[in-house]
Enzyme design. Structure first.
Site, mmCIF file in Angstrom:
data_model
loop_
_atom_site.group_PDB
_atom_site.id
_atom_site.type_symbol
_atom_site.label_atom_id
_atom_site.label_comp_id
_atom_site.label_asym_id
_atom_site.label_seq_id
_atom_site.Cartn_x
_atom_site.Cartn_y
_atom_site.Cartn_z
ATOM 1 N N ASP A 25 9.464 -2.245 -1.917
ATOM 2 C CA ASP A 25 8.181 -2.313 -2.257
ATOM 3 C C ASP A 25 7.429 -3.627 -2.288
ATOM 4 O OD1 ASP A 25 8.184 0.666 -2.211
ATOM 5 O OD2 ASP A 25 9.036 0.403 -4.342
ATOM 6 N N HIS A 53 6.412 1.696 4.495
ATOM 7 C CA HIS A 53 5.665 0.457 4.556
ATOM 8 C C HIS A 53 4.019 0.736 4.837
ATOM 9 C CE1 HIS A 53 9.500 -1.608 6.046
ATOM 10 N NE2 HIS A 53 9.473 -1.625 5.071
#
Length: 435
Positions: A25, A53
């Site tokens: 992340d 993503h």
């Protein structure tokens, strides 16, 4: 001559890699989106749809889980390598969802390895059942079936894309055998085998034109001088070998996974870009030395909108951890850092960086392998002044407040890796390029 000293008159292409340096992340998708405009091929080498993503383009926000996020560049070929495990229903859903947002005919850009293993719905059911069995000792997996699929791969009972597209009777036999194996272990696992097989007959025809020998394709592309970008999923501290085991994923998300997950030799790799969130986050359980279970953690979570793209769970938040970052660099050999979400720190009077671990009066040079020991470490912090102003409109390093510049330069000094990119906002243009 490449940046790693390789010289080969027959190889004129460049092969660069983007990796997460922490627990995922970090914002890898944004860097990949920036770089994909300049490459011919983008690749995924490991993991499955447990990764997520996000790329923001104007008013549109695209989310990718199996597709390489560089596929936004319509002139780019997107390769999903042999090291990736693939859920076809969720791949089709991801394609349809992003095409509905404006991307066009993504299958024409997509190539999938015929050696990639397949994730079935029952893998996901088993993932949940295994977590349930662990009770309070559960690992906090995404329950996407990734672990069970890699387990069948290693036990040599897995099913690959080549099986689906070959003689369907062989696929059917392998599928039924795998179902029986799991139903012996979990007697209440209900699977409508005939219905599933009917779906996979249809999936085979839907995906057939996308499936190829990607090893040969990539090597031919390299000889032809094509530029390639590999986007890693997950991150170093989730690596099955080097991460905070057992609170890790089931694949190698470090630089070695690029070679094994795509069939490429190490000598071809030029630059390795490490993506660093300006603070730390992680999803799920596991040790987190610099975690802030206080107002600081809440501010980071809220300002950073720290919600998992895949899991939708709130991310745990804390200060930047240099001990982990240096360890991550030892493994991957980063040539440059991209520091993301620096703007999230805009409101703090002071910012801290974890620079040293201590346990039982002893200073540690790297994170301990034992998760229980890692949970017990005391962190020594370096405190720096905050900048207390909005940096989202900065586009040059010199435009940043001096305190923000000092924060970046401190990361460089402590890790010995130059920071090339600095993210100062969510939009694709909100980035400082120091090159």
């Amino acid at each position: 001559m490449s940046s790693n000293g390789m010289s080969d008159s027959n190889v004129k292409s460049s092969l660069n890699v983007v990796l997460g340096t922490q627990w995922g992340d970090e914002g890898k998708g944004k860097l990949v989106d920036l770089l994909a405009d300049k490459v011919d091929i983008v690749c995924r080498c490991q993991g499955g749809n447990n990764a997520g993503h996000t790329v923001v383009v104007g008013e549109s926000e695209y989310d990718f889980h199996l597709l390489p996020s560089g596929i936004i560049n319509k002139n780019c070929t997107a390769v999903v390598g042999n090291g990736v495990v693939i859920s076809l229903p969720q791949l089709f859903d991801e394609i349809a969802r992003n095409e509905a947002k404006g991307l066009i005919d993504l299958k024409k850009q997509l190539i999938i390895s015929d050696r990639a293993h397949m994730v079935f719905d029952f893998h996901q059911s088993v993932d949940g059942l295994q977590e349930k069995e662990k009770g309070k000792k559960s690992l906090g997996t995404t329950r996407k079936g990734i672990g069970p699929t890699y387990s069948t791969k290693v036990s040599r009972t897995g099913i690959r894309m080549a099986d689906l597209l070959g003689d369907f009777s062989n696929f059917e036999e392998k599928f039924k055998s795998l179902v029986i194996t799991y139903q012996k272990q979990f007697t209440d696992l209900n699977i409508d085998v005939d219905e599933e097989l009917k779906h996979y007959r249809r999936y085979a025809e839907e995906i057939r034109n996308c499936v190829k020998d990607t090893v040969t394709f990539l090597h031919q592309s390299i000889k032809a001088g094509k530029t390639i970008l590999v986007e890693g999923a997950n991150a170093t501290m989730l690596d099955i070998d080097f991460g905070t085991y057992p609170y890790v994923t089931s694949s190698n998300c470090t630089v070695g996974g690029v070679c094994t997950g795509l069939g490429l030799p190490p000598k071809l790799i030029c630059d390795v870009y490490g993506v660093v969130k300006a603070y730390c986050t992680r999803v799920g359980d596991g040790p987190f030395p610099t975690e802030q279970n206080n107002e600081i953690g809440i501010i980071l979570q809220e300002r950073g909108k720290e919600i998992g793209v895949t899991t939708k769970r709130k991310r745990r938040c804390g200060w930047l951890d240099i001990v982990l970052l240096k360890y991550s660099n030892m493994i991957n050999g980063y040539t440059h850092f991209a520091v993301t979400k620096l703007d999230i720190l805009d409101t703090f009077d002071e910012v801290k960086i974890g620079i040293e671990y201590e346990i039982n009066g002893k200073t540690l040079l790297s994170p301990p392998a034992n998760a229980c020991d890692l949970e017990q470490v005391n962190v020594k912090y370096l405190t720096l002044p905050g900048w207390k102003q909005n940096i989202s409109n900065c586009r040059k390093f010199s435009e940043l407040p001096l305190e923000a510049q000092r924060y970046i330069l401190t990361i460089e000094e402590l890790c010995g890796v130059p920071v090339r990119w600095i993210g100062v906002g969510p939009d694709r243009s909100s980035i400082i390029n120091r090159s």
